[in-house]
Design a protein around this motif. Structure first.
Motif, PDB file in Angstrom:
ATOM      1  N   TYR A   1     -49.229  57.658  87.047  1.00 24.45           N
ATOM      2  CA  TYR A   1     -50.169  57.175  85.868  1.00 24.45           C
ATOM      3  C   TYR A   1     -49.796  57.884  84.684  1.00 24.45           C
ATOM      4  O   TYR A   1     -48.968  58.656  84.535  1.00 24.45           O
ATOM      5  N   PRO A   2     -50.504  56.999  83.477  1.00 23.89           N
ATOM      6  CA  PRO A   2     -50.165  57.481  82.339  1.00 23.89           C
ATOM      7  C   PRO A   2     -50.642  59.016  81.803  1.00 23.89           C
ATOM      8  O   PRO A   2     -49.792  59.826  81.279  1.00 23.89           O
TER       9      PRO A   2
ATOM     10  N   THR B   1     -46.164  64.601  79.228  1.00 24.77           N
ATOM     11  CA  THR B   1     -45.068  65.385  78.650  1.00 24.77           C
ATOM     12  C   THR B   1     -43.838  65.191  79.788  1.00 24.77           C
ATOM     13  O   THR B   1     -44.097  64.735  80.958  1.00 24.77           O
ATOM     14  N   GLY B   2     -42.442  65.372  79.449  1.00 22.48           N
ATOM     15  CA  GLY B   2     -41.591  65.286  80.247  1.00 22.48           C
ATOM     16  C   GLY B   2     -41.615  66.429  81.188  1.00 22.48           C
ATOM     17  O   GLY B   2     -41.245  66.004  82.544  1.00 22.48           O
ATOM     18  N   VAL B   3     -42.075  67.524  81.105  1.00 17.42           N
ATOM     19  CA  VAL B   3     -42.216  68.559  82.106  1.00 17.42           C
ATOM     20  C   VAL B   3     -43.331  67.889  83.100  1.00 17.42           C
ATOM     21  O   VAL B   3     -42.962  68.184  84.462  1.00 17.42           O
ATOM     22  N   GLN B   4     -44.422  67.441  82.789  1.00 20.78           N
ATOM     23  CA  GLN B   4     -45.682  67.154  83.745  1.00 20.78           C
ATOM     24  C   GLN B   4     -44.858  65.727  84.368  1.00 20.78           C
ATOM     25  O   GLN B   4     -45.104  65.749  85.642  1.00 20.78           O
ATOM     26  N   ALA B   5     -44.108  64.706  83.828  1.00 20.08           N
ATOM     27  CA  ALA B   5     -43.739  63.961  84.553  1.00 20.08           C
ATOM     28  C   ALA B   5     -42.500  64.101  85.518  1.00 20.08           C
ATOM     29  O   ALA B   5     -42.754  63.677  86.709  1.00 20.08           O
ATOM     30  N   LYS B   6     -41.669  65.203  85.224  1.00 16.71           N
ATOM     31  CA  LYS B   6     -40.584  65.581  86.356  1.00 16.71           C
ATOM     32  C   LYS B   6     -41.546  66.550  87.466  1.00 16.71           C
ATOM     33  O   LYS B   6     -40.976  66.151  88.746  1.00 16.71           O
ATOM     34  N   LEU B   7     -42.537  67.097  87.146  1.00 15.08           N
ATOM     35  CA  LEU B   7     -43.587  67.710  88.315  1.00 15.08           C
ATOM     36  C   LEU B   7     -44.079  66.713  89.144  1.00 15.08           C
ATOM     37  O   LEU B   7     -43.724  66.742  90.449  1.00 15.08           O
TER      38      LEU B   7
END
Length: 169
Positions: free
Chosen positions: A106-107, A112-118
């Motif tokens: 989801y958007p 953030t990159g950290v959020q996307a990796k988690l």
């Protein structure tokens, strides 16, 4: 029909596979079967770009029935993967992280990159469970991203017609 009363020889059926790569000196690798399920995954630190280039023939040779190589990333290392895949007559896709993230996250999970990796880690673990692949003791982000690159790719090439209900959020 074979002579001397022998039964016809059964040919081994080799399942098509897809190799997904999160490109870098520390490389994430994920292999999917033609049924769209994850077979295996790993992270490997090659230590240098030169060592990775030297390892490419063996990496591709190890995959029986390899039909696709899908790489997230580009540059000279991406070009080396493309040359090796072409030399073997294997179909290839190169994508940016934004492509698979747009389909699988989801958007709000990509702010953030950290959020996307988690988020990628959690989804990769769900794909591992759904596929029946061995569970990791630890899952490096490059392996998790390779799993998601591969999952995007099996959707893209039509090995899965859509995201399975059990993986939908």
């Amino acid at each position: 029909m074979e002579s001397y009363g022998q039964t016809p020889c059964l040919r081994a059926i080799v399942m098509q596979t897809l190799l997904a790569v999160d490109l870098g000196v520390r490389t994430g690798l994920a292999v999917y079967g033609g049924d769209g399920r994850l077979l295996r995954y790993r992270s490997q630190n090659f230590g240098s770009a030169a060592r990775l280039r030297r390892a490419l023939p063996a990496l591709l040779e190890a995959e029986r029935g390899l039909a696709w190589v899908v790489i997230e990333g580009g540059g000279p290392l991406g070009d080396a993967w493309a040359r090796e895949a072409e030399r073997r007559g294997v179909s290839m896709l190169r994508i940016a992280a934004e492509e698979w993230r747009r389909v699988l996250l989801y958007p709000r999970e990509q702010r953030t990159g950290v959020q996307a990796k988690l988020t990628a880690d959690g989804l990769a673990r769900r794909i591992i469970d759904w596929s029946g692949a061995p569970r990791p003791t630890s899952l490096r982000h490059d392996a998790a991203e390779a799993i998601l690159v591969g999952f995007w790719a099996v959707l893209e090439v039509g090995w899965l017609s859509g995201i399975p209900q059990s993986l939908r959020r």
